[in-house]
Structures are given as structure tokens and as C-alpha cells.
Design a protein around this motif. Structure first.
Motif, short mmCIF file in Angstrom:
data_model
loop_
_atom_site.label_atom_id
_atom_site.label_comp_id
_atom_site.label_asym_id
_atom_site.label_seq_id
_atom_site.Cartn_x
_atom_site.Cartn_y
_atom_site.Cartn_z
N GLU A 1 -4.98 2.21 -4.09
CA GLU A 1 -4.45 1.53 -5.27
C GLU A 1 -5.56 0.86 -6.09
N HIS B 1 7.15 -5.41 1.47
CA HIS B 1 6.08 -4.72 0.76
C HIS B 1 6.02 -3.24 1.11
N HIS C 1 8.47 -1.10 -1.05
CA HIS C 1 7.99 -0.93 -2.42
C HIS C 1 6.83 0.06 -2.47
N MET C 2 5.95 0.01 -1.47
CA MET C 2 4.82 0.93 -1.44
C MET C 2 5.28 2.37 -1.27
N HIS D 1 -3.30 4.38 1.71
CA HIS D 1 -2.63 4.31 0.40
C HIS D 1 -2.89 2.97 -0.28
N ARG D 2 -2.82 1.90 0.50
CA ARG D 2 -3.08 0.57 -0.07
C ARG D 2 -4.46 0.52 -0.73
N THR E 1 8.05 3.73 -2.19
CA THR E 1 8.67 4.29 -3.40
C THR E 1 7.61 4.91 -4.30
N GLN E 2 6.41 4.35 -4.27
CA GLN E 2 5.31 4.93 -5.04
C GLN E 2 4.71 6.14 -4.32
N MET E 3 4.44 5.99 -3.05
CA MET E 3 3.74 7.02 -2.28
C MET E 3 4.57 8.28 -2.12
N GLN E 4 5.88 8.12 -1.96
CA GLN E 4 6.75 9.26 -1.63
C GLN E 4 7.50 9.82 -2.83
N TRP E 5 7.29 9.25 -4.00
CA TRP E 5 8.14 9.59 -5.15
C TRP E 5 8.14 11.08 -5.45
#
Length: 240
Positions: free
Chosen positions: A14, A220, A223-224, A10-11, A226-230
Motif C-alpha cells: 500500500e 482492519h 477492509h483490507m 499486501h499492507r 475488500t481491496q485485495m480480493q476485489w
């Protein structure tokens, strides 16, 4: 293994659409796809072993931070392109050694996943190595950035070789290699590449730890996630 490839995959994703040049954009996207493909295999196997009805997607998207068991290194922010490639290099060197060790596992499924993955990770390490050398021994600016990246990330390397209770049980069962046994070869590889890249390895051997056991993660990762699992959190079990 699955959490490492998921978080790092995932990183790297980005960078899609914003990498320095088109060739790097494509290469990073392909690396991310390789890692996510490996994630499906590892977390799929984890779901089978757990036998609680959770598949790879549920393990990826429905767990909270404290349930992740990834190395702290892979959750570190991308930073600039140099830091991203230094993080990739430091991880790939361990990842390839670990996979080669797992190819000898007495668990057939683990050995098969490792055998498939090692082909992809061999390329990942070759590419990351070339980039670290090229930037480290490049311009004054690129050298400065690569040294700063190494100084920042090297304290996360030690965790890869520290055994916990799970590692010890896996070693005794013949499923996985002893993490400490991988370090001499890793350090020899690292020293050779850094010498060619004209970079100085930090003398301090301090190691951050806690990620692989789930005891501690950096801010970190939350925060990651929250984006990946939203999407899955907002629309549970949505399919398309």
C-alpha cells in the motif's frame, strides 16, 4: 505462515508510490514482493496438503475473513512511516526466528521453504532494525512517533508466542518449533535494539490474541480484503 506473509505483503504494498522518499518506496515494494513470493510457496503447500483442488491464488483470494489464520499484528493499518517500520521490525524478529526453527523441520517441503525464505527475511530484519534505531534516536519528532508506534503495536507481540492446538500438534510431530521457545531470544534482541533506539518497551505484558486461530480478527482485515480480493470476486477465475 502463508497468511502472515500475504497480509503483511499486501499492507506494505500500500506504500507503493506514496512512501516518504524514492529509496524507501523501492525498498518497501521489494519487501512486499519477497513476502508475496513466500506466500505462494506456503499457500501452495497448504493447497497440496488440503488436496481439495485449491491452489495458492484460490486460498488467497477466495476465503473470507474468518478463514484467515494470520497474526493480528500484520493486519494493523500502516499509519505513518514510523509505525509501518515498527510493525515490520516487531514481525521480522519473530519471523526470522520462526524460519530458522522451521529449517530443522522433519517435513522436507517446510524446511526447504524456510531455508529459501530466511535469506530474504534476514535482510528485512536488518533494514527494519536500522530504521527503528535511526528514527528512535533521531529527532524529537521521530523519537515521539516511534515510541507511539511501539506503545500501540507491542500488545500484539505476545500472540506470536502463544501455542494453540495446531502448534502443539506440529511440535509433537517434529514439524515446527514450540512458539514459547522463541520468546527469550526475541526479547533479548528487542531489548538490545530498543536500548540503542532510546525507546522504552511497555511494561504491560497484555497480549491481544485470536488471529492465528481464526477466532477473532480486527476490523482492519475485512477492509483490507475488500481491496485485495476485489478483482477476483468481481471477475471470478479471470486470467490475463
Amino acid at each position: 505462515m502463508g497468511d502472515n506473509t500475504l497480509v503483511l505483503g499486501h499492507r506494505i504494498s500500500e506504500w507503493c508510490g506514496v512512501a516518504p522518499v524514492l529509496e524507501e518506496d523501492i525498498a518497501l515494494a521489494n519487501t512486499a514482493l519477497d513476502l508475496i513470493g513466500q506466500t505462494q510457496l506456503w499457500l501452495g503447500l497448504a493447497g497440496e496438503v488440503e488436496d481439495k483442488g485449491r491452489d495458492a491464488d484460490r486460498l488467497a483470494f477466495h476465503r473470507d475473513v474468518w478463514d484467515f489464520r494470520n497474526l493480528l499484528l500484520v493486519e494493523q493499518p500502516n499509519g505513518d512511516f514510523g509505525r509501518t517500520m515498527m510493525r515490520q521490525f516487531l514481525f521480522d524478529g519473530w519471523h526470522l526466528a520462526q524460519l530458522r526453527g522451521l529449517m530443522g523441520s522433519n517435513n522436507d517441503q517446510v524446511a526447504a521453504i524456510a531455508e529459501k525464505s530466511v535469506k530474504e527475511v534476514t535482510y528485512h530484519l536488518e533494514r527494519a532494525t536500522d530504521t527503528v534505531i535511526g528514527l528512535g534516536d533521531g529527532t524529537e519528532e521521530s523519537h515521539k512517533r516511534m515510541q507511539a508506534a511501539l506503545d500501540r503495536l507491542y500488545p500484539y507481540v505476545g500472540e506470536m508466542f502463544i501455542a494453540d492446538a495446531v502448534d502443539e500438534e506440529m511440535v509433537s510431530a517434529g514439524i515446527a518449533p514450540d512458539p514459547a521457545s522463541l520468546r527469550p531470544g526475541y526479547e533479548a534482541m528487542l531489548d538490545a535494539v530498543l536500548a540503542e533506539a532510546t525507546l522504552q518497551k511497555p511494561a504491560d505484558d497484555f497480549a491481544h490474541k485470536g488471529g492465528k486461530s481464526g477466532a477473532r480478527h480486527t476490523e482492519h482485515l475485512g477492509h483490507m480484503l475488500t481491496q485485495m480480493q476485489w478483482l477476483q470476486r468481481a471477475y471470478p477465475d479471470a486470467t490475463w
